[in-house]
Design an enzyme around this catalytic site. Structure first.
Site, mmCIF file in Angstrom:
data_model
loop_
_atom_site.group_PDB
_atom_site.id
_atom_site.type_symbol
_atom_site.label_atom_id
_atom_site.label_comp_id
_atom_site.label_asym_id
_atom_site.label_seq_id
_atom_site.Cartn_x
_atom_site.Cartn_y
_atom_site.Cartn_z
ATOM 1 N N ARG A 125 3.610 34.754 6.346
ATOM 2 C CA ARG A 125 3.491 33.708 5.302
ATOM 3 C C ARG A 125 3.841 34.213 3.895
ATOM 4 O O ARG A 125 3.449 33.619 2.907
ATOM 5 C CB ARG A 125 2.099 33.082 5.295
ATOM 6 C CG ARG A 125 1.727 32.447 6.612
ATOM 7 C CD ARG A 125 0.604 31.453 6.438
ATOM 8 N NE ARG A 125 0.294 30.834 7.713
ATOM 9 C CZ ARG A 125 -0.661 31.265 8.529
ATOM 10 N NH1 ARG A 125 -1.419 32.273 8.195
ATOM 11 N NH2 ARG A 125 -0.878 30.661 9.682
ATOM 12 N N LYS A 147 15.570 31.076 -4.793
ATOM 13 C CA LYS A 147 16.001 30.167 -3.729
ATOM 14 C C LYS A 147 16.444 31.012 -2.552
ATOM 15 O O LYS A 147 17.322 31.878 -2.698
ATOM 16 C CB LYS A 147 17.174 29.308 -4.187
ATOM 17 C CG LYS A 147 16.781 28.102 -4.983
ATOM 18 C CD LYS A 147 17.988 27.215 -5.136
ATOM 19 C CE LYS A 147 17.689 26.024 -5.993
ATOM 20 N NZ LYS A 147 18.897 25.212 -6.223
ATOM 21 N N GLU A 189 30.945 31.290 -10.666
ATOM 22 C CA GLU A 189 29.547 31.029 -11.034
ATOM 23 C C GLU A 189 29.288 31.449 -12.486
ATOM 24 O O GLU A 189 28.411 30.884 -13.149
ATOM 25 C CB GLU A 189 28.586 31.758 -10.076
ATOM 26 C CG GLU A 189 28.678 31.313 -8.614
ATOM 27 C CD GLU A 189 27.907 30.022 -8.282
ATOM 28 O OE1 GLU A 189 27.600 29.241 -9.205
ATOM 29 O OE2 GLU A 189 27.637 29.800 -7.083
ATOM 30 N N LYS A 231 20.319 31.765 -16.482
ATOM 31 C CA LYS A 231 19.608 31.391 -15.255
ATOM 32 C C LYS A 231 18.114 31.607 -15.407
ATOM 33 O O LYS A 231 17.309 30.760 -14.991
ATOM 34 C CB LYS A 231 20.150 32.179 -14.055
ATOM 35 C CG LYS A 231 19.411 31.805 -12.777
ATOM 36 C CD LYS A 231 20.275 31.541 -11.608
ATOM 37 C CE LYS A 231 19.446 30.951 -10.459
ATOM 38 N NZ LYS A 231 20.122 30.990 -9.184
ATOM 39 N N ASN A 249 23.576 23.280 -10.097
ATOM 40 C CA ASN A 249 24.350 22.859 -8.931
ATOM 41 C C ASN A 249 25.658 22.173 -9.307
ATOM 42 O O ASN A 249 26.276 21.511 -8.458
ATOM 43 C CB ASN A 249 23.509 21.913 -8.063
ATOM 44 C CG ASN A 249 22.385 22.659 -7.385
ATOM 45 O OD1 ASN A 249 22.627 23.595 -6.635
ATOM 46 N ND2 ASN A 249 21.158 22.276 -7.665
ATOM 47 N N HIS A 256 29.577 22.600 -1.306
ATOM 48 C CA HIS A 256 28.862 22.817 -0.039
ATOM 49 C C HIS A 256 29.481 21.988 1.081
ATOM 50 O O HIS A 256 29.565 22.436 2.231
ATOM 51 C CB HIS A 256 27.385 22.443 -0.200
ATOM 52 C CG HIS A 256 26.582 23.468 -0.951
ATOM 53 N ND1 HIS A 256 25.291 23.246 -1.370
ATOM 54 C CD2 HIS A 256 26.879 24.726 -1.355
ATOM 55 C CE1 HIS A 256 24.837 24.316 -2.006
ATOM 56 N NE2 HIS A 256 25.785 25.224 -2.016
ATOM 57 N N HIS A 269 32.025 30.843 -1.031
ATOM 58 C CA HIS A 269 31.161 29.953 -1.817
ATOM 59 C C HIS A 269 31.663 29.746 -3.252
ATOM 60 O O HIS A 269 31.782 28.602 -3.719
ATOM 61 C CB HIS A 269 29.733 30.508 -1.814
ATOM 62 C CG HIS A 269 28.777 29.708 -2.636
ATOM 63 N ND1 HIS A 269 28.344 28.455 -2.263
ATOM 64 C CD2 HIS A 269 28.198 29.957 -3.835
ATOM 65 C CE1 HIS A 269 27.527 27.975 -3.182
ATOM 66 N NE2 HIS A 269 27.418 28.864 -4.146
HETATM 67 P P1 NAD Z 1 28.575 37.465 0.532
HETATM 68 O O1 NAD Z 1 27.189 37.904 0.553
HETATM 69 O O2 NAD Z 1 29.174 36.931 1.771
HETATM 70 O O3 NAD Z 1 29.473 38.687 0.001
HETATM 71 C C1 NAD Z 1 30.859 38.505 -0.095
HETATM 72 C C2 NAD Z 1 31.620 39.598 0.675
HETATM 73 O O4 NAD Z 1 31.630 40.784 -0.091
HETATM 74 C C3 NAD Z 1 31.043 39.958 2.020
HETATM 75 O O5 NAD Z 1 32.093 40.209 2.910
HETATM 76 C C4 NAD Z 1 30.294 41.264 1.755
HETATM 77 O O6 NAD Z 1 30.178 42.061 2.882
HETATM 78 C C5 NAD Z 1 31.163 41.888 0.689
HETATM 79 N N1 NAD Z 1 30.512 42.796 -0.233
HETATM 80 C C6 NAD Z 1 29.355 42.569 -0.898
HETATM 81 N N2 NAD Z 1 29.151 43.523 -1.817
HETATM 82 C C7 NAD Z 1 30.188 44.406 -1.704
HETATM 83 C C8 NAD Z 1 30.545 45.582 -2.385
HETATM 84 N N3 NAD Z 1 29.851 46.021 -3.444
HETATM 85 N N4 NAD Z 1 31.623 46.248 -1.968
HETATM 86 C C9 NAD Z 1 32.389 45.768 -0.935
HETATM 87 N N5 NAD Z 1 32.130 44.631 -0.283
HETATM 88 C C10 NAD Z 1 31.039 43.947 -0.671
HETATM 89 O O7 NAD Z 1 28.837 36.327 -0.569
HETATM 90 P P2 NAD Z 1 28.350 36.099 -2.063
HETATM 91 O O8 NAD Z 1 29.481 35.456 -2.737
HETATM 92 O O9 NAD Z 1 27.752 37.317 -2.659
HETATM 93 O O10 NAD Z 1 27.169 35.052 -1.884
HETATM 94 C C11 NAD Z 1 27.403 33.759 -1.393
HETATM 95 C C12 NAD Z 1 26.105 33.219 -0.837
HETATM 96 O O11 NAD Z 1 25.158 33.114 -1.884
HETATM 97 C C13 NAD Z 1 26.247 31.841 -0.231
HETATM 98 O O12 NAD Z 1 25.569 31.791 0.992
HETATM 99 C C14 NAD Z 1 25.569 30.949 -1.239
HETATM 100 O O13 NAD Z 1 25.022 29.807 -0.655
HETATM 101 C C15 NAD Z 1 24.520 31.862 -1.786
HETATM 102 N N6 NAD Z 1 24.025 31.491 -3.130
HETATM 103 C C16 NAD Z 1 22.695 31.409 -3.304
HETATM 104 C C17 NAD Z 1 22.188 31.105 -4.545
HETATM 105 C C18 NAD Z 1 20.703 31.103 -4.761
HETATM 106 O O14 NAD Z 1 20.264 30.676 -5.827
HETATM 107 N N7 NAD Z 1 19.926 31.585 -3.838
HETATM 108 C C19 NAD Z 1 23.047 30.896 -5.620
HETATM 109 C C20 NAD Z 1 24.417 30.988 -5.403
HETATM 110 C C21 NAD Z 1 24.903 31.299 -4.143
HETATM 111 N N1 GLY Z 2 22.137 28.418 -7.655
HETATM 112 C C1 GLY Z 2 21.348 27.290 -7.987
HETATM 113 C C2 GLY Z 2 19.951 27.606 -8.302
HETATM 114 O O1 GLY Z 2 19.508 28.726 -8.216
HETATM 115 O O2 GLY Z 2 19.208 26.720 -8.629
#
Ligand code: NAD
Ligand code: GLY
Length: 364
Positions: A125, A147, A189, A231, A249, A256, A269
């Site tokens: 939990r 999130k 972003e 943020k 968003n 999405h 993304h």
């Molecule tokens: P990701 O985690 O898939 O990373 C992108 C790619 O880069 C992957 O292939 C990974 O293996 C590679 N990688 C990562 N760091 C590296 C490094 N230093 N060197 C070499 N390769 C590396 O994608 P992302 O763009 O980081 O994140 C996208 C995700 O984040 C989505 O699922 C999205 O929904 C989520 N997201 C969440 C929030 C939130 O508030 N929680 C906000 C924005 C996005």
């Molecule tokens: N990426 C959108 C949020 O964190 O609210």
């Protein structure tokens, strides 16, 4: 706006009586003492992916020497952000015998961060977790704000929880190994913060696009710190996303839908968010809410950052619209979108005519 020189920076996320730090700077993963202090209990589960682990995992594991540490390495990519992989993390925690004072460490991009955070929210939990973001996108957005989620085939992030990390340690030296495409995705972003609420920052990002794409240290540090400050401020004012946080968003409801419709294997993304921001701007202009010239300024800035601005070929507008109806911001079956009155002036729009949305999707 001039670019200040790169030095280690810290931004606090303040949530009433709770707060946590975001540390930003080169070489932070080498600070074993700082990392060790983040896990006060006996058990540590480090989660990473197969692209990141070969570069950075050994250093992070070494920092927790003396504790019961396990590492779980997942295949990379959005397709892996699933309930099945989440189940693997639960099994790994059980195998470790992790107790309530366990700490999960997310070493990677947003996929690893979102999934690890959700595992931390659910194990017994709720246990501690720390974000060690290694993509630009994770440093400026996903690691901050709590999130956490996994995807379903039906849509992005449909299963998740709000669960804040104990700390975010963004070692900007890890960006050296990030592929160019992922760097550009992170810049979507970054410019989003300007587009939604800071016109001067929008101009700075556009003017500094060549330096950012060249991985200029000062430019990247300024972009990351400014994004995190935006943020942190928004999350502090609206942690549970009942109002202002929805602005983060901008472009996401469209984006999405594109990601899900492509089976999470097409645009990444940040690219989908870039296209989504253009669609939101175009819809705003068509509804006479914003000048069309601002859409063109956005398109020019995204092109300067090497990002896509059009809906990928072959996607059905009706299928995209159906996906948008499953967005978490919607209420009582009506679409809620983030639109704008121009650069730096996003707002939450309700009761939007679906025919207008479909038209924008169809014209792409
Ligand atoms: P990701 O985690 O898939 O990373 C992108 C790619 O880069 C992957 O292939 C990974 O293996 C590679 N990688 C990562 N760091 C590296 C490094 N230093 N060197 C070499 N390769 C590396 O994608 P992302 O763009 O980081 O994140 C996208 C995700 O984040 C989505 O699922 C999205 O929904 C989520 N997201 C969440 C929030 C939130 O508030 N929680 C906000 C924005 C996005
Ligand atoms: N990426 C959108 C949020 O964190 O609210």
């Amino acid at each position: 706006m001039a670019t200040p020189p790169s030095t280690p920076r810290a931004v606090d996320v303040e949530l009433g009586a709770r707060r946590y730090p975001i540390h930003i700077g080169p070489g932070l993963l080498d600070d074993a003492l700082r990392l060790a202090a983040l896990a006060p209990g006996r058990h540590v589960l480090i989660v990473s992916d197969a692209n990141v682990a070969p570069h950075y995992l050994a250093r992070v594991e070494a920092a927790f020497a003396g504790k019961r540490v396990a590492s779980h390495i997942l295949p990379p990519g959005e397709q892996e952000k699933t309930l099945a992989r989440f189940g693997e993390l639960m099994t790994a925690l059980a195998a470790l015998g992790a107790s309530r004072d366990a700490t999960l460490i997310a070493l990677g991009g947003g996929v690893i961060g979102d999934m690890t955070g959700f595992a931390a929210a659910c194990w017994m939990r709720g246990v501690r977790f720390v974000q060690l973001p290694t993509t630009l996108l994770a440093m400026v957005d996903s690691s901050v704000g709590g999130k956490t989620a996994v995807d379903l085939p039906e849509g992005k992030n449909l299963v998740g929880a709000f669960h804040q990390p104990s700390a975010v340690i963004a070692d900007t030296a890890t960006l050296a190994t990030l592929p160019d495409r992922e760097l550009r995705a992170g810049l979507a972003e970054v410019i989003k913060y300007g587009a939604l609420g800071d016109a001067a920052f929008f101009d700075w990002v556009q003017a500094n696009a060549p330096a950012l794409l060249d991985r200029d240290t000062d430019a990247l540090a300024h972009a990351i710190a400014t994004s995190c400050a935006h943020k942190a401020g928004i999350v502090a004012r609206d942690e549970a996303e009942t109002g202002e946080r929805m602005l983060l968003n901008l472009g996401h409801t469209f984006g999405h839908a594109i990601e899900a419709e492509q089976g999470f294997g097409g645009l990444v993304h940040g690219e989908a968010v870039a296209v989504g921001m253009v669609l939101a701007a175009r819809l705003s202009a068509e509804l006479a809410l914003a000048p069309a010239a601002d859409t063109e300024r956005l398109v020019a800035a995204l092109h300067a950052l090497g990002l896509p601005t059009a809906v990928p070929e072959g996607l059905d507008p009706d299928a995209l619209l159906a996906r948008m109806r499953l967005d978490k911001k919607n209420l009582s079956g009506t679409l809620r979108l983030i639109l704008w009155r121009g650069i730096g002036q996003a707002f939450v729009a309700t009761g939007i005519d679906e025919a207008a949305v479909r038209g924008v999707l169809a014209r792409g």
